[in-house]
Design an enzyme around this catalytic site. Structure first.
Site, PDB file in Angstrom:
ATOM      1  N   HIS A  95       0.797  -1.237   0.000  1.00 58.60           N
ATOM      2  CA  HIS A  95       0.000   0.000   0.000  1.00 58.60           C
ATOM      3  C   HIS A  95       0.827   1.284   0.000  1.00 58.60           C
ATOM      4  O   HIS A  95       0.525   2.244   0.718  1.00 58.60           O
ATOM      5  CB  HIS A  95      -0.957   0.010   1.182  1.00 58.60           C
ATOM      6  CG  HIS A  95      -2.093  -0.970   1.073  1.00 58.60           C
ATOM      7  ND1 HIS A  95      -2.501  -1.499  -0.122  1.00 58.60           N
ATOM      8  CD2 HIS A  95      -2.923  -1.500   2.026  1.00 58.60           C
ATOM      9  CE1 HIS A  95      -3.525  -2.321   0.086  1.00 58.60           C
ATOM     10  NE2 HIS A  95      -3.792  -2.335   1.379  1.00 58.60           N
ATOM     11  N   HIS A 165      -9.425   2.589   0.375  1.00 56.74           N
ATOM     12  CA  HIS A 165      -9.466   1.545   1.401  1.00 56.74           C
ATOM     13  C   HIS A 165     -10.588   1.836   2.399  1.00 56.74           C
ATOM     14  O   HIS A 165     -10.397   1.749   3.620  1.00 56.74           O
ATOM     15  CB  HIS A 165      -8.122   1.460   2.114  1.00 56.74           C
ATOM     16  CG  HIS A 165      -7.790   0.090   2.629  1.00 56.74           C
ATOM     17  ND1 HIS A 165      -8.508  -0.513   3.640  1.00 56.74           N
ATOM     18  CD2 HIS A 165      -6.829  -0.800   2.271  1.00 56.74           C
ATOM     19  CE1 HIS A 165      -7.987  -1.694   3.899  1.00 56.74           C
ATOM     20  NE2 HIS A 165      -6.966  -1.905   3.079  1.00 56.74           N
ATOM     21  N   ASP A 235      -8.540 -12.059   2.567  1.00 49.24           N
ATOM     22  CA  ASP A 235      -7.662 -10.948   2.185  1.00 49.24           C
ATOM     23  C   ASP A 235      -7.070 -11.335   0.839  1.00 49.24           C
ATOM     24  O   ASP A 235      -5.865 -11.584   0.712  1.00 49.24           O
ATOM     25  CB  ASP A 235      -6.581 -10.712   3.240  1.00 49.24           C
ATOM     26  CG  ASP A 235      -5.748  -9.455   2.949  1.00 49.24           C
ATOM     27  OD1 ASP A 235      -6.146  -8.684   2.060  1.00 49.24           O
ATOM     28  OD2 ASP A 235      -4.723  -9.257   3.618  1.00 49.24           O
ATOM     29  N   GLU A 298     -11.705  -3.289  -2.614  1.00 42.85           N
ATOM     30  CA  GLU A 298     -10.718  -2.383  -3.191  1.00 42.85           C
ATOM     31  C   GLU A 298     -10.476  -2.695  -4.683  1.00 42.85           C
ATOM     32  O   GLU A 298      -9.715  -3.609  -5.003  1.00 42.85           O
ATOM     33  CB  GLU A 298      -9.403  -2.506  -2.429  1.00 42.85           C
ATOM     34  CG  GLU A 298      -9.533  -2.417  -0.917  1.00 42.85           C
ATOM     35  CD  GLU A 298      -8.347  -3.030  -0.206  1.00 42.85           C
ATOM     36  OE1 GLU A 298      -7.188  -2.710  -0.561  1.00 42.85           O
ATOM     37  OE2 GLU A 298      -8.566  -3.869   0.694  1.00 42.85           O
TER      38      GLU A 298
END
Length: 338
Positions: A95, A165, A235, A298
Site C-alpha cells: 500500500h 481503502h 484478504d 478495493e
C-alpha cells in the site's frame, strides 16, 4: 499535522449520501446514507481523526498509493532496471510503503456542494519509486451514487496502482457477519503466508471465493479452506469477469434493508474482511474495532503485478494518464436495471 489537514470537507446532502473527507490521506472519514429502513447512518468504519490514522496501520478510509497491495520483497524490474521500494509487511511492500499516500496531507484543489478534488505530488524516489507522480482524487455525489476518480501522471516510467481503502458496515456498527457479498469473479489469486501470489490465478469453483451468488460474510471468514485459515479471513484478490465500467460487487445488509453496488473499471477486486482489527483501536464513535467490524472492497490491479508480466501492466510512462474509477451505489432494494 496541520489543523486544516484534519478538518472535514463535506460533499453531498441528505437524503442522498453525504461524505466527510479529510485532507490527511484523502480519507473518506464519514459516509452517511439513508438505509432501506429509512434510518440515516454512517456506513464507513473510521478512526476519530488524523492523529489516530497516523498511529494506525489499517488504512481506514484512506486513498492508497503509490502502489496498492503487495510487491514481493519490495523488488521488481522496470525497463531492465532492478528497483527496490520500501517494505513494511512481512518483508514485502504494501500500500505505498511505510509512508504511503494515505499518510500524506493532500491539497484541496476544488470543492463545492457535490464535488471535491484533492491533489498530491509524490517526489521522484518517494519510497523508492522512480518519477515524480502527481495524483488526484476526485469525489462526487449524484443521486444515490458516490463516485471516486483517481488519476496520476509521472515524469519517469514507474508503476502506479491506486485505490480506496474504505471499510464498510451497512449496519453502522458491530460485525459484518450477516452481510451478504456477491462478486462476479470466476477466478481468484492464491497467496502464500505473506500475502504474495505463488502462481497464477485459480478457479473459484468449490472454494469460499466463489461469490458469484450472494454469500454470508460470517460463513466465508470461518471457512476451513487453507487460504482463509492462513489469512485469518478473506484478504484475497478476485479477478472480476468482464472488462470496462461494470458492477464488480454487491454488498447488502438484510437487517437494515440496505444494498451497495460497487462499480469499477479495474480488472480486479481485493476483498478484505478486517482480519487485523484486534480491539486495540477506538473508532470515531467510541467502539473498540474488532476483527470483522468492516469489510474493504478495493478495485485495483492484482497483487505483485510488477513481477507478473503476463498480467495487465501497472507501468505508467510520461505523457500517459493513469485513471481508475469506482462508484458506490446505495439502494434499498435491487434496482430494476442499470
Amino acid at each position: 499535522m496541520s489543523s486544516s489537514a484534519a478538518e472535514s470537507v463535506v460533499v453531498g446532502t441528505a437524503p442522498g449520501p453525504e461524505l466527510h473527507l479529510l485532507r490527511h490521506g484523502a480519507t473518506l472519514h464519514r459516509l452517511v446514507v439513508t438505509g432501506g429502513d429509512g434510518v440515516r447512518r454512517d456506513v464507513s468504519v473510521a478512526l476519530p481523526g488524523a492523529a489516530e490514522l497516523l498511529a494506525s496501520s489499517d488504512y481506514l478510509g484512506g486513498t492508497i498509493g503509490r502502489y496498492a497491495n503487495r510487491i514481493a520483497g519490495g523488488r521488481f524490474e522496470l525497463d531492465g532496471e532492478k528497483l527496490e521500494v520500501a517494505t513494511h509487511d512481512r518483508g514485502n511492500h504494501l500500500h505505498g510503503g511505510p509512508d504511503g499516500f494515505d499518510r500524506r496531507t493532500w491539497d484541496l484543489v476544488s470543492h463545492d456542494a457535490d464535488t471535491a478534488r484533492l491533489r498530491l505530488v509524490s517526489p521522484d524516489g518517494d519510497q523508492g519509486f522512480p518519477g515524480e507522480v502527481t495524483a488526484e482524487a476526485a469525489f462526487s455525489v449524484a443521486g444515490d451514487t458516490v463516485t471516486l476518480e483517481l488519476t496520476a501522471e509521472t515524469t519517469r516510467p514507474t508503476v502506479v496502482n491506486l485505490t480506496s481503502h474504505v471499510y464498510l458496515n451497512l449496519e453502522g456498527g458491530g460485525s459484518v457477519d450477516d452481510h451478504l457479498l456477491q462478486v462476479p469473479a470466476s477466478s481468484y489469486t492464491p497467496v502464500d503466508e505473506t500475502g504474495i501470489p505463488y502462481g497464477g490465478h485459480a478457479p473459484v469453483d468449490g472454494t469460499p471465493f466463489d461469490l458469484r451468488e450472494p454469500a454470508r460474510v460470517g460463513e466465508l471468514v470461518r471457512s476451513a479452506h487453507e487460504q482463509v485459515v492462513q489469512a485469518a479471513g478473506i484478504d484475497h484478490n478476485l479477478v472480476v469477469d468482464g472488462a470496462g465500467w461494470r458492477p464488480v460487487a454487491v454488498l447488502s445488509a438484510p437487517r437494515t434493508a440496505t444494498r451497495m453496488e460497487l462499480w469499477s473499471d479495474q480488472g480486479c477486486l481485493q476483498v478484505y474482511t478486517g482480519n487485523f482489527l484486534d480491539g486495540t483501536q477506538v473508532s470515531r464513535d467510541g467502539r473498540l474495532l474488532r476483527q470483522g467490524d468492516g469489510i474493504a472492497l478495493e478495485p485495483q490491479l492484482a497483487p505483485d503485478t510488477p513481477n507478473h508480466p503476463e498480467w495487465p501492466s501497472a507501468v505508467l510512462r510520461p505523457g500517459e494518464l493513469y485513471r481508475s474509477r469506482m462508484a458506490w451505489v446505495f439502494t434499498a432494494t435491487p434496482p430494476a436495471g442499470r
